[in-house]
Design a protein around this motif. Structure first.
Motif, PDB file in Angstrom:
ATOM      1  N   GLY A   1     -24.822  16.323 -64.218  1.00 48.43           N
ATOM      2  CA  GLY A   1     -25.293  15.042 -63.677  1.00 48.43           C
ATOM      3  C   GLY A   1     -26.804  15.081 -63.529  1.00 48.43           C
ATOM      4  O   GLY A   1     -27.346  15.949 -62.848  1.00 48.43           O
ATOM      5  N   GLU A   2     -27.516  14.153 -64.171  1.00 43.33           N
ATOM      6  CA  GLU A   2     -28.977  14.194 -64.229  1.00 43.33           C
ATOM      7  C   GLU A   2     -29.566  13.094 -63.353  1.00 43.33           C
ATOM      8  O   GLU A   2     -29.144  11.942 -63.418  1.00 43.33           O
ATOM      9  N   PHE A   3     -30.536  13.459 -62.514  1.00 41.37           N
ATOM     10  CA  PHE A   3     -31.157  12.509 -61.597  1.00 41.37           C
ATOM     11  C   PHE A   3     -32.674  12.628 -61.678  1.00 41.37           C
ATOM     12  O   PHE A   3     -33.205  13.737 -61.788  1.00 41.37           O
ATOM     13  N   THR A   4     -33.373  11.484 -61.586  1.00 41.61           N
ATOM     14  CA  THR A   4     -34.829  11.548 -61.474  1.00 41.61           C
ATOM     15  C   THR A   4     -35.184  11.953 -60.044  1.00 41.61           C
ATOM     16  O   THR A   4     -34.372  11.832 -59.115  1.00 41.61           O
ATOM     17  N   MET A   5     -36.412  12.421 -59.878  1.00 40.10           N
ATOM     18  CA  MET A   5     -36.866  12.809 -58.542  1.00 40.10           C
ATOM     19  C   MET A   5     -36.895  11.610 -57.593  1.00 40.10           C
ATOM     20  O   MET A   5     -36.605  11.752 -56.399  1.00 40.10           O
ATOM     21  N   LEU A   6     -37.201  10.428 -58.125  1.00 37.45           N
ATOM     22  CA  LEU A   6     -37.188   9.221 -57.283  1.00 37.45           C
ATOM     23  C   LEU A   6     -35.774   8.889 -56.830  1.00 37.45           C
ATOM     24  O   LEU A   6     -35.545   8.516 -55.674  1.00 37.45           O
ATOM     25  N   GLU A   7     -34.809   9.033 -57.725  1.00 34.41           N
ATOM     26  CA  GLU A   7     -33.403   8.775 -57.356  1.00 34.41           C
ATOM     27  C   GLU A   7     -32.951   9.744 -56.263  1.00 34.41           C
ATOM     28  O   GLU A   7     -32.271   9.352 -55.307  1.00 34.41           O
ATOM     29  N   LEU A   8     -33.343  11.019 -56.402  1.00 33.71           N
ATOM     30  CA  LEU A   8     -32.973  12.006 -55.389  1.00 33.71           C
ATOM     31  C   LEU A   8     -33.615  11.664 -54.046  1.00 33.71           C
ATOM     32  O   LEU A   8     -32.950  11.708 -53.005  1.00 33.71           O
ATOM     33  N   ALA A   9     -34.898  11.304 -54.076  1.00 29.64           N
ATOM     34  CA  ALA A   9     -35.600  10.955 -52.839  1.00 29.64           C
ATOM     35  C   ALA A   9     -34.922   9.778 -52.141  1.00 29.64           C
ATOM     36  O   ALA A   9     -34.718   9.793 -50.918  1.00 29.64           O
ATOM     37  N   GLN A  10     -34.544   8.760 -52.904  1.00 27.00           N
ATOM     38  CA  GLN A  10     -33.912   7.580 -52.316  1.00 27.00           C
ATOM     39  C   GLN A  10     -32.524   7.902 -51.766  1.00 27.00           C
ATOM     40  O   GLN A  10     -32.124   7.393 -50.716  1.00 27.00           O
TER      41      GLN A  10
END
Length: 310
Positions: free
Chosen positions: A240-249
């Motif tokens: 499962g791949e997430f951007t750093m912005l998605e993780l932060a949110q």
């Protein structure tokens, strides 16, 4: 069996020691406590099948064991860059010492390698057949190249001396017992959100990572170590791949924090994307992750709420 775990007081090592003890094995935990903590294993010290030895893997050691898990090495950029020479010595000399012991006592030996061997990848997602795109002289090279050299040593001992080896390439892992100050993105975001501080995202936040919960990772370790016909290297991580912005949110939402997201300059040699191809692990080990990012983050946030002084 009697099993040696180097780096056994660390984040992953302590969870591995716990799992091995729960399966009835005798466990020797070796750690110099640079990034490991005695409190991670304090609850195991009364167990008659558990022994803690404070020792640095750079220096030779002798034990009579059936299996060796080599997890000794700082794994977060602030810690492995703190003393770059020591980091590369830990990977290289630690591997030599573990392999030498395995050769002498005919033990099976496991190397905790890393997705960092792929560097800033030109192939996505990364299969085990990809050789990587790594800067050999950068700020992160002490870790990346140290782990690459350790893999070389493992295969040379296997080919030349018949040592029974196993190699796992670990992708980003998180969970309870991470250090609050280890500089990894999950712990950074959670601690900042809990304290109401700004969430620091490097670059524009579009770079991606894949996050595997520790319990899924340990399951992958055990399956590979006890599979006779597979030596690796095997990718173990969550695709499962997430951007750093998605993780932060996601962290902000779970913590219900008023923290703001701020952007800082991207560190040198920071990979733009990282995602494991786990088809080998699925086919050869019957392994794939079972814990979702949201579920794992909830457990990790609960742990940090108790750890840090709010």
């Amino acid at each position: 069996m009697r099993i040696l775990v180097t780096g056994g007081a660390g984040f992953l090592g302590s969870h591995l020691c716990e799992r091995l003890l729960s399966e009835g094995h005798e466990v020797i935990c070796l750690d110099n406590l640079f990034t490991g903590r005695k409190r991670n294993i304090a609850h195991l010290l009364e167990n008659p099948y558990f022994e803690f030895v404070r020792h640095d893997v750079i220096d030779s050691f002798k034990f009579e064991v059936d299996q060796i898990y080599n997890l000794a090495c700082p794994a977060s950029p602030p810690h492995y860059q703190y003393n770059a020479i020591k980091t590369i010595k830990t990977s290289v000399m630690g591997a030599i010492n573990c392999l030498g012991l395995a050769k002498r006592v005919r033990a099976r030996v496991f190397q905790a390698s890393t997705s960092e061997v792929y560097g800033d990848p030109l192939v996505h997602p990364q299969p085990e057949s990809y050789w990587g795109h790594v800067n050999p002289i950068g700020a992160r090279s002490c870790y990346d190249e140290g782990k690459r050299c350790a893999e070389t040593l493992f295969f040379d001992y296997h080919r030349q001396n018949g040592v029974d080896i196993r190699i796992v390439r670990i992708f980003n892992t998180y969970g309870p017992r991470m250090l609050p100050n280890d500089g990894r993105v999950v712990s950074n975001f959670i601690v900042q959100a809990l304290k109401g501080e700004d969430i620091t995202v490097y670059g524009d936040g579009s770079q991606t990572r894949s996050f595997c919960y520790y319990s899924d990772l340990i399951e992958g370790f055990i399956r590979l170590m006890n599979k006779d016909e597979v030596i690796g290297p095997i990718n173990i991580g969550n695709p499962g791949e997430f951007t750093m912005l998605e993780l932060a949110q996601e962290v902000l939402g779970l913590v219900d924090s008023k923290s703001k997201i701020v952007h800082l300059d991207l560190p040198s040699d920071d990979p733009k994307q990282r995602q494991p191809d786990i088809s080998e692990a699925k086919a050869k080990l019957g392994w794939e992750p079972t814990v979702s990012l949201r579920e794992g983050l909830k457990e990790t946030i609960d742990y940090f709420r108790n750890e840090i002084q709010l």
